[in-house]
Scaffold this active site. Sequence first.
Site, short mmCIF file in Angstrom:
data_model
loop_
_atom_site.label_atom_id
_atom_site.label_comp_id
_atom_site.label_asym_id
_atom_site.label_seq_id
_atom_site.Cartn_x
_atom_site.Cartn_y
_atom_site.Cartn_z
N ASP A 40 0.87 -1.17 0.00
CA ASP A 40 0.00 0.00 0.00
C ASP A 40 0.92 1.23 0.00
O ASP A 40 2.14 1.11 0.19
CB ASP A 40 -0.85 -0.07 1.28
N ASP A 42 -0.19 5.15 1.06
CA ASP A 42 -0.46 6.12 2.13
C ASP A 42 -0.40 5.47 3.50
O ASP A 42 -1.10 4.47 3.75
CB ASP A 42 -1.84 6.75 1.94
N GLU A 87 -14.41 4.24 8.31
CA GLU A 87 -13.32 3.42 7.76
C GLU A 87 -12.58 2.67 8.86
O GLU A 87 -12.22 1.51 8.71
CB GLU A 87 -12.33 4.32 6.99
#
Length: 291
Positions: A40, A42, A87
């Site tokens: 990933d 960020d 989230e």
Amino acid sequence: MKMIPELSNPSVHMRDPQRVEEILQAMKKAGSNTIQVISDFDMTLTRFAYNGKRCPTCHNILDNSNLISDECKKQLKELLNIYYPIEIDSSRSIEEKLPLMVEWWTKAHELLVQQKIRKDLLAKVIRESDAMLRDGYKLFFDHLQEHSIPLLIFSAGIGDVLEEVILQAGVFHPNVKVFSNYMDFDETGVLKAFKGELIHIYNKREGALLNTGHFQELRMRPNVLLLGDSLGDLTMADGVQDMENILKIGFLNDKVEERKPSYLNSYDIVLVKDETMEVPNAILLYLTGSK
């Protein structure tokens, strides 16, 4: 762990150290030409915070810039305040979060398109931003390149911004490939849309399966080192064919206590509030026999 002392760092948490040792030994034995890294971007390759202040994601770099109006900034902030708590809410299932994340990303992208962002101003905005790759990033990127190990960066951020960050850091080597959300500019260089399928934090599996060509090329590399910072990142390797071993390293940056159990259940190694690449680098050096 004798073979990699860094795995005794205070930030390192493992549910099953024995299993981690077995995976590492199997991958080392298979050789570095069988390894691929999937990461990933960020808050995984970039820092979560510096001196107590949050560092920006790809989207934040634009949100904080002078490329967008104050009104747009206000609306993006409102979206963040609504959707970010969802989230990271450990009491909700991924299925439940999924449509809400799509909603968030879609609305945010629509706002950015309305701002008529100019391509030629992106580099300057990124240079002036507080975006920072994690300490030790240079060794990480350079070592992968030296050993011809492919690095796939899989991001729900903005590809154009992400590429510029690693370009400015001097580590956008030929072994790096990026799957992300790319901007589509018109002939005058003004943002008119985002290209292709939306990649958000919880549909990386679909993204992986759409890009089978990439994984097909790498089918002789059945050993995967995966780096992420959310539970959605665990599916990034779902496109890998005939996988033999996978070692999953998770950065747990925020809401540590409530999220730790689910991270320990899903990742082999969990790095708690660790802003460096020290552990992934030590693992890479071990796997390539450089240590």
